[in-house]
Design an enzyme around this catalytic site. Structure first.
Site, short mmCIF file in Angstrom:
data_model
loop_
_atom_site.label_atom_id
_atom_site.label_comp_id
_atom_site.label_asym_id
_atom_site.label_seq_id
_atom_site.Cartn_x
_atom_site.Cartn_y
_atom_site.Cartn_z
N ASP A 182 6.29 5.76 1.45
CA ASP A 182 6.36 4.76 0.60
C ASP A 182 6.85 5.03 -0.77
OD1 ASP A 182 3.72 5.19 0.69
OD2 ASP A 182 3.56 3.24 0.02
N GLU B 111 1.33 4.17 1.76
CA GLU B 111 -0.14 4.47 0.95
C GLU B 111 -0.44 3.73 -0.31
OE1 GLU B 111 -2.63 6.78 -1.46
OE2 GLU B 111 -0.39 6.58 -2.08
N GLU B 112 0.73 3.40 -0.98
CA GLU B 112 0.65 2.92 -2.29
C GLU B 112 0.09 1.36 -2.06
OE1 GLU B 112 0.71 4.40 -4.86
OE2 GLU B 112 2.06 6.26 -4.57
N ARG C 163 -10.76 21.55 -2.75
CA ARG C 163 -12.03 21.28 -2.75
C ARG C 163 -12.87 20.79 -1.58
NH1 ARG C 163 -15.12 20.50 -7.58
NH2 ARG C 163 -17.15 19.53 -7.45
N HIS D 45 3.65 8.17 -10.82
CA HIS D 45 3.71 6.67 -11.28
C HIS D 45 4.37 6.36 -12.65
CE1 HIS D 45 0.92 5.09 -8.38
NE2 HIS D 45 1.09 6.38 -7.92
#
Length: 396
Positions: free
Chosen positions: A84, A141-142, A183, A368
């Site tokens: 998206d 996802e957003e 990580r 963004h």
């Protein structure tokens, strides 16, 4: 040549770069918001079918799953890319800039999708593995809750397309292309949304003594909220409370009846998350009551903490070391206060979420942002990485 005698290198994808670039630029030029990814999903499905993958459409509304089984291996792996775009007016000036005003790929999901498609093409062509690969092309996802990952899972993602481990990637501005960041354990923060609606008493700007001014109340609340992280949260625990939106009134000579604040709240532990939720509500109610106003606090728990499992992260890190060299791999990257709905997938299966550098200095525009663009240098690198990860995970 035996199955495990050679694994994919970046150079193996060199001839695919022009086609991958064209795919990425096409997706970039035709951005689609959450649950609207119809053209993108159709392109993904068409390419996968063309390359010999079994394709399932409409998983979690607009999601696509590609499946490829080779040999007699019983293990399976899942790889995820998001599709998206964002509601932002693009200002890159690129020849392939968004053709839809107010929508753009400002987070690099066009690149994530293309890297996984590159891997899909190479895996189908070489088939140097034994087992099953599922590619999860995810919508929304957003979006926030319910996100694309949640909807795909609710639609039976891991029952219909099971995997032993699941992996995902996001680009990382600020680091050179081809740099990989990993990580173990908690990597990205939980992200919650809070909406505070303050009700006062409106009136004429010249007679404020006859009103309960919600702008003054909201301003006091904003300042008071700054004390939560500073004075309530253990300094050794990461946390963020940001007031991202504040709205009240429509004219300079009118005191409005209400004001609205919207907050973004980030944390890395359930205890801190619960503390933030409790203290925000307590502090807001105490502040507004002191002015004679009232407030409604709507607290929406969003994406949980992204927690990478140790074994899968160690494996993924080693694959990157072999592909790009030790000097281009950060095995213990800093925690990130951003949030990611891949966390929901990691609640269902062991796995790892990694990052790939998108550019440093002037080339490292933050996501963004209307000037952001995914770095095409990563297309063969990311495709080779996913291919090699599959080959090693499903090696005989």
């Amino acid at each position: 040549m035996t199955l495990a005698s050679r694994f994919t290198e970046i150079a193996d994808l060199a001839d695919d770069v022009p086609a991958l670039r064209d795919i990425r630029h096409h997706i970039h030029q035709h951005p689609e918001l959450a649950y609207e990814e119809l053209q993108t999903a159709a392109l993904v499905a068409e390419k996968l079918e063309q390359w010999g993958w079994q394709v399932t459409r409409g998983v979690g509304e607009t999601g696509v799953v590609g499946t490829l089984k080779v040999g007699e291996g019983t293990r399976s792996i899942g790889l995820r890319a998001d599709m998206d775009a964002l509601p932002i007016v693009e200002q890159t000036g690129k020849p392939y800039a968004s053709a839809t005003h107010g929508k753009m790929h400002a987070c690099g999901h066009d690149g994530h999708t293309t890297m996984l498609l590159g891997a899909a093409r190479h895996l189908a062509r070489t088939r140097r593995f034994s087992g099953t690969v599922h590619l999860y092309f995810q919508p929304a996802e957003e979006y926030g809750v319910p996100s694309g990952a949640q909807k795909m899972i609710a639609d039976g993602l891991f029952d219909r397309f099971p995997c032993d481990s699941v992996f995902g990637v996001h680009n990382h501005p600020g680091m050179p292309p081809g740099t990989f960041l990993f990580r173990k354990g908690a990597f990205m923060a939980a992200g919650d949304k809070v909406t505070i609606t303050i009700e006062g008493v409106g009136g004429h700007a010249a007679r404020p003594h006859l009103t309960v001014d919600p702008v003054v109340v909201a301003s006091s609340v904003v300042m008071a909220l700054q004390t939560i992280v500073a004075r309530n949260v253990d300094p050794s625990q990461p946390a963020v409370v940001t007031v991202g939106s504040m709205h009240a009134g429509t004219a300079n000579n009118v005191i409005s009846n209400s004001a609205k604040l919207e907050l973004s709240v980030r944390s890395f532990s359930e205890d801190v998350r619960a503390l933030l939720k409790r203290r925000i509500a307590e502090l807001v109610q105490a502040q507004v009551a002191s002015y004679g106003a009232t407030a409604v606090v709507a607290y929406e728990e969003g994406y949980p903490v992204v927690v990478n499992t140790d074994a899968e992260t160690e494996f993924a890190t080693q694959v990157a070391r072999e592909l790009v060299g030790e000097e281009n791999v950060l095995a213990n990257a800093d925690i990130l206060m951003g949030s990611e709905d891949f966390a929901f997938m990691l609640h269902e299966r062991p796995g790892s979420f990694l990052r790939i550098g998108n550019g440093a200095g002037e080339d490292g525009c933050m996501v963004h942002n209307p000037h952001y663009d995914f770095n095409d240098a990563n297309l063969p690198i990311g495709a080779a990485y996913w291919t090699r990860l599959v080959e090693k995970f499903l090696a005989q």
